[in-house]
Design a protein around this motif. Structure first.
Motif, PDB file in Angstrom:
ATOM      1  N   ARG A 267      21.792  51.727  55.825  1.00  0.00           N
ATOM      2  CA  ARG A 267      21.115  51.434  57.097  1.00  0.00           C
ATOM      3  C   ARG A 267      20.448  50.066  57.062  1.00  0.00           C
ATOM      4  N   LEU A 268      19.797  49.764  55.962  1.00  0.00           N
ATOM      5  CA  LEU A 268      19.147  48.456  55.849  1.00  0.00           C
ATOM      6  C   LEU A 268      20.179  47.332  55.873  1.00  0.00           C
ATOM      7  N   ARG A 269      21.266  47.511  55.138  1.00  0.00           N
ATOM      8  CA  ARG A 269      22.314  46.486  55.092  1.00  0.00           C
ATOM      9  C   ARG A 269      22.916  46.272  56.476  1.00  0.00           C
ATOM     10  N   LEU A 270      23.263  47.347  57.169  1.00  0.00           N
ATOM     11  CA  LEU A 270      23.859  47.215  58.503  1.00  0.00           C
ATOM     12  C   LEU A 270      22.870  46.598  59.498  1.00  0.00           C
ATOM     13  N   GLY A 271      21.626  47.028  59.428  1.00  0.00           N
ATOM     14  CA  GLY A 271      20.613  46.463  60.317  1.00  0.00           C
ATOM     15  C   GLY A 271      20.441  44.970  60.089  1.00  0.00           C
ATOM     16  N   LEU A 272      20.394  44.572  58.827  1.00  0.00           N
ATOM     17  CA  LEU A 272      20.244  43.149  58.513  1.00  0.00           C
ATOM     18  C   LEU A 272      21.488  42.354  58.906  1.00  0.00           C
ATOM     19  N   GLN A 273      22.664  42.954  58.766  1.00  0.00           N
ATOM     20  CA  GLN A 273      23.883  42.274  59.183  1.00  0.00           C
ATOM     21  C   GLN A 273      23.864  42.038  60.701  1.00  0.00           C
ATOM     22  N   LEU A 274      23.448  43.046  61.447  1.00  0.00           N
ATOM     23  CA  LEU A 274      23.338  42.863  62.897  1.00  0.00           C
ATOM     24  C   LEU A 274      22.318  41.786  63.234  1.00  0.00           C
ATOM     25  N   LEU A 275      21.195  41.838  62.585  1.00  0.00           N
ATOM     26  CA  LEU A 275      20.127  40.881  62.857  1.00  0.00           C
ATOM     27  C   LEU A 275      20.547  39.456  62.497  1.00  0.00           C
ATOM     28  N   SER A 276      21.354  39.315  61.468  1.00  0.00           N
ATOM     29  CA  SER A 276      21.787  37.972  61.057  1.00  0.00           C
ATOM     30  C   SER A 276      22.647  37.303  62.119  1.00  0.00           C
ATOM     31  N   THR A 277      23.209  38.074  63.035  1.00  0.00           N
ATOM     32  CA  THR A 277      24.046  37.490  64.080  1.00  0.00           C
ATOM     33  C   THR A 277      23.225  36.783  65.152  1.00  0.00           C
ATOM     34  N   ALA A 278      21.914  36.857  65.091  1.00  0.00           N
ATOM     35  CA  ALA A 278      21.070  36.172  66.077  1.00  0.00           C
ATOM     36  C   ALA A 278      21.330  34.668  66.061  1.00  0.00           C
ATOM     37  N   HIS A 279      21.730  34.133  64.905  1.00  0.00           N
ATOM     38  CA  HIS A 279      22.025  32.696  64.801  1.00  0.00           C
ATOM     39  C   HIS A 279      23.460  32.381  65.165  1.00  0.00           C
ATOM     40  N   ASP A 280      24.322  33.394  65.175  1.00  0.00           N
ATOM     41  CA  ASP A 280      25.745  33.176  65.386  1.00  0.00           C
ATOM     42  C   ASP A 280      26.077  33.039  66.861  1.00  0.00           C
ATOM     43  N   ALA A 281      27.079  32.256  67.141  1.00  0.00           N
ATOM     44  CA  ALA A 281      27.634  32.218  68.496  1.00  0.00           C
ATOM     45  C   ALA A 281      28.575  33.401  68.622  1.00  0.00           C
ATOM     46  N   GLY A 282      28.338  34.203  69.628  1.00  0.00           N
ATOM     47  CA  GLY A 282      29.214  35.337  69.873  1.00  0.00           C
ATOM     48  C   GLY A 282      29.022  36.480  68.918  1.00  0.00           C
ATOM     49  N   GLY A 283      27.842  36.645  68.372  1.00  0.00           N
ATOM     50  CA  GLY A 283      27.581  37.735  67.438  1.00  0.00           C
ATOM     51  C   GLY A 283      27.733  39.083  68.090  1.00  0.00           C
ATOM     52  N   PRO A 284      28.131  40.110  67.306  1.00  0.00           N
ATOM     53  CA  PRO A 284      28.292  41.436  67.884  1.00  0.00           C
ATOM     54  C   PRO A 284      26.964  41.989  68.379  1.00  0.00           C
ATOM     55  N   GLY A 285      27.032  42.701  69.459  1.00  0.00           N
ATOM     56  CA  GLY A 285      25.840  43.336  69.993  1.00  0.00           C
ATOM     57  C   GLY A 285      25.024  42.415  70.881  1.00  0.00           C
ATOM     58  N   ALA A 286      25.418  41.146  70.979  1.00  0.00           N
ATOM     59  CA  ALA A 286      24.672  40.208  71.819  1.00  0.00           C
ATOM     60  C   ALA A 286      25.338  40.097  73.175  1.00  0.00           C
ATOM     61  N   PRO A 287      24.549  39.977  74.222  1.00  0.00           N
ATOM     62  CA  PRO A 287      25.134  39.752  75.536  1.00  0.00           C
ATOM     63  C   PRO A 287      25.917  38.454  75.533  1.00  0.00           C
ATOM     64  N   PRO A 288      26.871  38.266  76.461  1.00  0.00           N
ATOM     65  CA  PRO A 288      27.705  37.081  76.464  1.00  0.00           C
ATOM     66  C   PRO A 288      26.905  35.767  76.426  1.00  0.00           C
ATOM     67  N   GLU A 289      25.845  35.651  77.207  1.00  0.00           N
ATOM     68  CA  GLU A 289      25.024  34.437  77.211  1.00  0.00           C
ATOM     69  C   GLU A 289      24.471  34.180  75.823  1.00  0.00           C
ATOM     70  N   TYR A 290      24.091  35.231  75.132  1.00  0.00           N
ATOM     71  CA  TYR A 290      23.502  35.076  73.814  1.00  0.00           C
ATOM     72  C   TYR A 290      24.530  34.574  72.833  1.00  0.00           C
ATOM     73  N   GLY A 291      25.780  34.874  73.082  1.00  0.00           N
ATOM     74  CA  GLY A 291      26.816  34.424  72.170  1.00  0.00           C
ATOM     75  C   GLY A 291      27.312  33.040  72.488  1.00  0.00           C
ATOM     76  N   GLY A 292      26.801  32.441  73.540  1.00  0.00           N
ATOM     77  CA  GLY A 292      27.193  31.075  73.869  1.00  0.00           C
ATOM     78  C   GLY A 292      28.166  30.995  75.031  1.00  0.00           C
ATOM     79  N   ALA A 293      28.835  32.083  75.378  1.00  0.00           N
ATOM     80  CA  ALA A 293      29.749  32.068  76.515  1.00  0.00           C
ATOM     81  C   ALA A 293      28.969  32.139  77.796  1.00  0.00           C
ATOM     82  N   ARG A 294      29.474  31.583  78.841  1.00  0.00           N
ATOM     83  CA  ARG A 294      28.784  31.631  80.134  1.00  0.00           C
ATOM     84  C   ARG A 294      29.627  32.259  81.173  1.00  0.00           C
TER      85      ARG A 294
END
Length: 193
Positions: free
Chosen positions: A166-193
């Protein structure tokens, strides 16, 4: 099970109710998403009153433009969060640009760094609130209560392997905050418009 082509039933029904002009639908939508919208706006702007203004703008936009939501593009929650993020960033840019024009300190590069930093923080907040409760609970124990995986396992009533997972998966999801188009992020958050 909902797929990208078949949005959750609640999302479709809510859009239909809003399109018919049901004030009760707006109230229900507000009750469900106001804290998300306000939290994202506050995270970007760092100002309670400005976040209140963005929250009003978001729900006004939703009320006036319910057909702007395309259920095939993703959940209603993501659309509302994307709208909140976009409006908050626009307000931040306008406020900071006006401050620079008045002779304030900093440069346009400083402004863009501030916007990027605020956007990453808002994406991280969104990811945490959108992740499954078991992952969020494990991360909260580890971060806020300084529990290691063994203590988290005990507190959660799961095995140590499950707590680590659970900790590993949670941290993997959280690490996508810096990524363009990270999973679980709305399209705007991933850089697409």
């Amino acid at each position: 099970m909902a797929t990208k082509d078949a949005p959750p039933r609640w999302d479709r029904k809510m859009q239909q109710r809003l399109a018919r002009g049901e004030a009760a639908a707006l109230g229900e939508l507000y009750d469900r998403f106001a804290s998300l919208v306000h939290g994202l706006a506050h995270r970007v702007l760092g100002d309670e009153r400005a976040a209140d203004g963005v929250t009003r703008e978001v729900f006004t936009h939703v009320w006036e433009n319910p057909d702007a939501y395309d259920p095939k593009q993703g959940p209603l929650r993501s659309w509302v969060a994307t709208l909140a993020h976009r409006l908050a960033v626009q307000r931040l840019r306008a406020t900071e640009t006006a401050a620079l024009a008045r002779g304030g300190r900093g440069t346009t590069e400083d402004l863009e760094r501030k916007v990027r930093s605020a956007s990453v923080a808002a994406r991280a907040d969104y990811i945490v609130t959108a992740m499954p409760a078991p992952l969020r609970a494990a991360l909260e124990l580890a971060y806020f209560q300084r529990r290691d995986y063994r203590q988290a396992a005990t507190d959660l009533g799961v095995t140590e392997d499950e707590a680590r997972r659970r900790l590993r998966l949670g941290l993997q999801l959280l690490s996508t905050a810096h990524d363009a188009g990270g999973p679980g992020a709305p399209p705007e958050y991933g850089g697409a418009r």
